[in-house]
Design an enzyme around this catalytic site. Structure first.
Site, PDB file in Angstrom:
ATOM      1  N   TYR A  58       0.749  -1.088  -0.043  1.00 20.96           N
ATOM      2  CA  TYR A  58      -0.087  -0.022   0.079  1.00 20.96           C
ATOM      3  C   TYR A  58       0.677   1.264   0.136  1.00 20.96           C
ATOM      4  CZ  TYR A  58      -4.422  -2.238   1.591  1.00 20.96           C
ATOM      5  OH  TYR A  58      -5.579  -3.090   1.670  1.00 20.96           O
ATOM      6  N   CYS A  89      -2.185  -1.500  10.020  1.00 21.06           N
ATOM      7  CA  CYS A  89      -1.412  -0.925   9.313  1.00 21.06           C
ATOM      8  C   CYS A  89      -1.189   0.596   9.412  1.00 21.06           C
ATOM      9  CB  CYS A  89      -1.741  -1.433   7.852  1.00 21.06           C
ATOM     10  SG  CYS A  89      -1.178  -0.781   6.190  1.00 21.06           S
ATOM     11  N   CYS A 200       5.947   0.346  10.648  1.00 24.16           N
ATOM     12  CA  CYS A 200       5.235  -0.121   9.475  1.00 24.16           C
ATOM     13  C   CYS A 200       4.910  -1.561  10.179  1.00 24.16           C
ATOM     14  CB  CYS A 200       6.067  -0.223   8.359  1.00 24.16           C
ATOM     15  SG  CYS A 200       5.554  -1.543   7.184  1.00 24.16           S
TER      16      CYS A 200
HETATM   17  N1  DGL Z   1       2.167  -2.866   6.852  1.00 24.50           N
HETATM   18  C1  DGL Z   1       1.962  -1.681   6.534  1.00 24.50           C
HETATM   19  C2  DGL Z   1       1.931  -0.501   7.557  1.00 24.50           C
HETATM   20  O1  DGL Z   1       2.108  -0.843   8.508  1.00 24.50           O
HETATM   21  C3  DGL Z   1       2.773  -1.253   5.175  1.00 24.50           C
HETATM   22  C4  DGL Z   1       3.157  -2.040   3.950  1.00 24.50           C
HETATM   23  C5  DGL Z   1       2.824  -1.764   2.489  1.00 24.50           C
HETATM   24  O2  DGL Z   1       3.482  -0.715   2.043  1.00 24.50           O
HETATM   25  O3  DGL Z   1       1.774  -2.290   2.180  1.00 24.50           O
HETATM   26  O4  DGL Z   1       2.262   0.627   7.019  1.00 24.50           O
END
Ligand code: DGL
Length: 242
Positions: A58, A89, A200
């Site tokens: 994302y 996330c 993240c």
């Molecule tokens: N796990 C996602 C977050 O905590 C990011 C990973 C992604 O770029 O999809 O920001």
């Protein structure tokens, strides 16, 4: 008699709500670290987890795309009757949590933002590294929190997208993963960072090798346990814990 019946019905209704699952979603497997922390803390809660790995990452998508993808995850979790949704996330929280709270006012949401405040407050060198996605750094929450609590701290903001790819592929140990982590972490420590914030949810999966590379020279800030405690607190405040 009627009163007793009414109370019984209310209790039954409450019990039914309490039995409903807690939903979690992330762009991929990252948010499982939050899920696992929550399961350790609240083993009696039923849970659902959506890893949107098909659309991962994302991190570099536009806010509108992230909102649409997050909304699709939320709809699936609500179709499973979730009583609370954890946006596990940072990127999705940054882009979509205001939208989701507006669209589903009756659903409690818990989101994530990089732990800038605790890191900045306990840093002795006044240099803190934040590892996150571009989407998270662009978000209002991150900008406001760092402006408020890290005015006198040098923030080394690092977009480490390759860590997301590694974790999605299951590459969380071994010499190649360690080398990739070393390339990111050594310059941060050389620049004086004494705290490294995992901003993240994919990154706690690499915590073992990040800690190995840091070798005691920096504190690794993993928010998973704190988020799990927050989810527990919200369930209790609302009287909907299992
Ligand atoms: N796990 C996602 C977050 O905590 C990011 C990973 C992604 O770029 O999809 O920001």
């Amino acid at each position: 008699m009627r009163e007793v019946e009414a109370n019984f019905q209310t209790n039954e209704k409450d019990a039914a709500v309490r039995r409903r699952p807690v939903g979690f979603f992330d762009s991929g497997v990252g948010g499982r670290c939050i899920l696992e922390a929550f399961r350790r803390l609240c083993p009696d809660e039923d849970v659902r987890y959506i890893a949107d790995s098909e659309n991962c990452p994302y991190g570099n998508r536009s806010p509108d795309e992230i909102i649409a993808l997050s909304d699709a995850c939320v709809r699936r979790l609500l179709a499973e009757d979730c009583k609370l949704i954890v946006v596990a996330c940072n990127t999705a929280t940054a882009a979509a949590i205001d939208y989701l709270r507006g669209k589903y006012p009756d659903v409690p949401f818990v989101g994530l933002e990089p732990a800038v405040k605790p890191a900045a407050l306990s840093s002795k060198s006044a240099v803190v590294a934040i590892l996150a996605t571009q989407g998270t750094f662009n978000g209002r929450l991150y900008r406001e929190t760092s402006a408020r609590f890290a005015k006198d701290t040098v923030i080394l903001a690092v977009v480490a997208d390759e860590f997301v790819t590694m974790v999605e592929r299951g590459e969380t140990s071994g010499p190649d993963a360690e080398e990739a982590v070393r390339r990111r972490i050594e310059p941060l420590i050389a620049a004086g960072a004494d705290h490294i914030v995992l901003g993240c949810t994919h990154f706690p999966h690499l915590k073992g090798i990040i800690a190995k590379v840091a070798a005691g020279r920096a504190v690794i800030v993993d928010p998973s346990e704190a988020v799990a405690r927050r989810v527990k607190a919200v369930l209790e405040e609302r009287g909907i814990s299992a």
